[in-house]
Scaffold this active site. Sequence first.
Site, short mmCIF file in Angstrom:
data_model
loop_
_atom_site.label_atom_id
_atom_site.label_comp_id
_atom_site.label_asym_id
_atom_site.label_seq_id
_atom_site.Cartn_x
_atom_site.Cartn_y
_atom_site.Cartn_z
N LYS A 10 15.14 38.21 26.02
CA LYS A 10 14.84 38.41 27.43
C LYS A 10 13.39 37.97 27.74
CE LYS A 10 18.09 42.32 27.82
NZ LYS A 10 18.25 43.74 28.24
N PHE A 58 19.68 51.20 38.55
CA PHE A 58 18.68 50.42 37.82
C PHE A 58 18.86 48.92 37.98
CE2 PHE A 58 22.03 51.22 34.59
CZ PHE A 58 22.29 49.93 34.15
N ARG A 86 24.70 43.98 17.34
CA ARG A 86 24.39 45.21 18.07
C ARG A 86 23.62 46.19 17.19
NH1 ARG A 86 25.14 45.71 23.65
NH2 ARG A 86 25.77 47.88 23.39
N THR A 92 20.19 50.94 23.38
CA THR A 92 19.71 50.38 24.64
C THR A 92 18.31 50.92 25.00
OG1 THR A 92 21.99 50.24 25.44
CG2 THR A 92 20.25 50.16 27.11
N ARG A 103 14.86 46.68 18.72
CA ARG A 103 14.31 47.53 19.77
C ARG A 103 13.54 48.71 19.18
NH1 ARG A 103 19.86 47.42 23.32
NH2 ARG A 103 19.44 45.58 24.61
N ASN A 113 13.64 45.60 27.13
CA ASN A 113 14.05 45.95 25.76
C ASN A 113 14.37 44.72 24.92
OD1 ASN A 113 16.48 45.27 26.88
ND2 ASN A 113 17.45 47.27 26.59
N HIS A 116 19.45 40.92 24.36
CA HIS A 116 20.83 41.24 24.74
C HIS A 116 21.77 40.75 23.66
CE1 HIS A 116 24.58 41.28 27.11
NE2 HIS A 116 24.82 40.12 26.52
N GLU A 127 30.89 36.00 28.42
CA GLU A 127 29.46 35.66 28.54
C GLU A 127 29.12 34.26 28.02
OE1 GLU A 127 27.62 40.20 28.19
OE2 GLU A 127 27.47 38.86 26.47
P1 IDP Z 1 22.78 46.92 26.29
O1 IDP Z 1 21.80 45.83 26.62
O2 IDP Z 1 22.28 47.77 25.14
O3 IDP Z 1 24.19 46.43 26.08
P2 IDP Z 1 23.70 47.93 28.88
O4 IDP Z 1 24.16 49.32 29.13
O5 IDP Z 1 24.71 46.84 28.86
O6 IDP Z 1 22.82 47.93 27.54
O7 IDP Z 1 22.62 47.62 30.00
C1 IDP Z 1 22.15 46.29 30.19
C2 IDP Z 1 20.65 46.32 30.34
O8 IDP Z 1 20.32 47.02 31.53
C3 IDP Z 1 19.92 47.06 29.22
O9 IDP Z 1 19.68 46.26 28.08
C4 IDP Z 1 18.64 47.44 29.91
O10 IDP Z 1 17.75 46.32 29.97
C5 IDP Z 1 19.13 47.76 31.31
N1 IDP Z 1 19.45 49.19 31.48
C6 IDP Z 1 20.56 49.83 31.04
N2 IDP Z 1 20.55 51.14 31.35
C7 IDP Z 1 19.39 51.32 32.02
C8 IDP Z 1 18.79 52.49 32.62
O11 IDP Z 1 19.33 53.60 32.59
N3 IDP Z 1 17.58 52.29 33.21
C9 IDP Z 1 16.96 51.07 33.25
N4 IDP Z 1 17.51 49.95 32.70
C10 IDP Z 1 18.70 50.08 32.09
MG MG Z 2 25.44 45.51 27.44
#
Ligand code: IDP
Ligand code: MG
Length: 144
Positions: A10, A58, A86, A92, A103, A113, A116, A127
Amino acid sequence: MPERTLVLIKPDGVKRQLIGEIIRRLEQKNLRIIGIKMMKFDSALADDHYSEHVGKDFYPALKDFIISGPCIAMVLEGRECIITVRNIIGNTDPVNALPGSIRGDLALEVTQNLIHGSDSSATAEKEIPLFFSPQELFSTSSPD
Ligand code: IDP
Ligand code: MG
C-alpha cells in the site's frame, strides 16, 4: 496450477521504502512472484477492489489513503499461497498482529497497515484481473 493471490504494498509501504523488506519476506517463504508493477489507484478501482467495504464508516479514510500514492501490485503463486500470505501479513489491526508478521513487525495503524493479500480463492479470482491481464503473468507452471 498452483494457487494464486493478489498482494498490494500500500502507499505507506512505498513511502516508507519498505518494498524490498516486504518482498524479501514473501520470497524467502519460496512464494513466486509471477507478476509485478507500480501503479496508482483511481476512484473506480478503489471502489471495485474494496467493494465489500464501500459504505462502511472507515471506507472514506481507506479510499483517501489507497489513492494517495503509488502501490506495488503483485501476483504470487505457490502451494496454499492465499493462507500462507495472510499468515505472513498478520492481523488487520497491527496492534493484534503477531511479532514476526509484516504488520506485527512494521505497522501500527489499522488504515496504514502496509499490505493487502486476497482472503480467499474467490476473492483472488475477482481481484487479480483488476490489476493484471493474463499476458502480464508468468506462471511457474508454464514452459517459459
Ligand atoms: P485485510 O486487509 O486484513 O483483509 P479487511 O477487513 O479486508 O482487512 O479491510 C481492508 C482494509 O481496510 C484493511 O487492511 C485496513 O486498511 C482497512 N480497515 C479495515 N477495518 C478497518 C477499521 O475498522 N478501521 C479502519 N480501517 C480499517
Ligand atoms: Mg481483506
